[in-house]
Design a protein around this motif. Structure first.
Motif, short mmCIF file in Angstrom:
data_model
loop_
_atom_site.label_atom_id
_atom_site.label_comp_id
_atom_site.label_asym_id
_atom_site.label_seq_id
_atom_site.Cartn_x
_atom_site.Cartn_y
_atom_site.Cartn_z
N PRO A 243 57.62 -14.46 -17.09
CA PRO A 243 57.24 -13.16 -17.64
C PRO A 243 57.56 -11.98 -16.71
N SER B 275 64.29 -7.85 -17.15
CA SER B 275 65.49 -8.20 -17.92
C SER B 275 65.08 -8.87 -19.22
N PRO B 276 64.88 -8.12 -20.29
CA PRO B 276 64.48 -8.73 -21.57
C PRO B 276 65.47 -9.80 -22.05
N GLY C 88 66.74 -12.00 -20.22
CA GLY C 88 66.47 -13.23 -19.48
C GLY C 88 67.71 -13.81 -18.83
N ARG D 14 62.97 -17.25 -17.39
CA ARG D 14 61.97 -17.20 -18.46
C ARG D 14 60.60 -16.79 -17.95
N LEU E 40 61.23 -11.27 -17.11
CA LEU E 40 61.56 -10.75 -18.45
C LEU E 40 61.18 -9.28 -18.60
N LYS E 41 60.20 -8.82 -17.84
CA LYS E 41 59.88 -7.39 -17.86
C LYS E 41 61.03 -6.57 -17.30
#
Length: 219
Positions: A52, A58-59, A61, A50, A55-56
């Motif tokens: 940030p 792997s959207p 997550g 989770r 997440l950039k």
């Protein structure tokens, strides 16, 4: 150099095992699953699914994710199949027919086996008595696995390996899924060829190297 995002106590284990088989160097970024942390969104939390920054990449997550020569790829089976194809035999396909069969058995492991095998992994603790609902869930999962495991048992009895008469990425992918159900003796004892094959897969030096690293990580 190949970069693997994900701790070894995850499906990243499949990719790491294959890299050791191939002799492929890699850099590992130990992204941990958010659910394993008490406060994954805290400013001082370790890099997790989770975060940030992750997440950039792997959207979704989810780990693992690999980066290789500009390619960003998620889904562990896609990663192992890609690397095996890229680096070729003996672990990758010799031709289009072997490629298709490696896809077939990897998809079979994921679609027909993994969900019920994970139920057994999460609920079955060898030597401990299950409560009623957990025992029923394990029993139901094992019952559903009888048919797909019988298919794998018959194939291994005839062929020795999943594809090509040799250890390939298809064996690795199948073995990593079946590992989840491995501790449940009432199921595995019904498939002696499969059980012996799985033990042989896990006796390989590359697996042992991955497994030692996995055990060295915090639970």
């Amino acid at each position: 150099m190949l970069t693997i995002h994900g701790v070894t106590r995850s499906r990243a284990s499949r990719i790491i095992w294959l890299c050791h088989e191939i002799g492929l160097p890699f850099r590992q970024v130990p992204v941990i699953q958010a659910y394993r942390l008490p406060a994954p969104d805290a400013p001082d939390a370790p890099l997790n699914t989770r975060s940030p920054a992750f997440l950039k990449l792997s959207p979704a997550g989810a780990i693992p994710v690999i980066e290789d020569d500009g390619l960003v790829l998620s889904e562990s089976m896609a990663c192992t199949l890609y690397l095996a194809r890229k680096h070729g035999q003996p672990f990758g396909p010799a031709d289009s027919a072997e490629d298709a069969l490696m896809l077939q058995w990897s998809f079979y492991a994921t679609c027909a086996i993994e969900a019920d095998a994970l139920t057994i992994l999460f609920l079955h603790n060898p030597g401990k008595t299950l409560n009623g609902s957990d025992a029923a869930a394990v029993s139901t999962a094992a019952e559903r696995l009888l048919r797909p495991l019988a298919v794998v048992e018959a194939h291994l009895s005839a062929q020795g390996h999943m594809v090509g008469g040799r250890f390939t990425v298809a064996d690795l992918n199948m073995a990593e899924v079946l590992r989840y159900a491995q501790p449940y003796a009432p199921l595995m004892d019904r498939f002696p060829t499969l059980r012996a094959w799985l033990e042989d897969c896990q006796a390989r030096p590359a697996f042992r190297r991955m497994w030692e690293a996995r055990l060295a990580e915090p639970e």
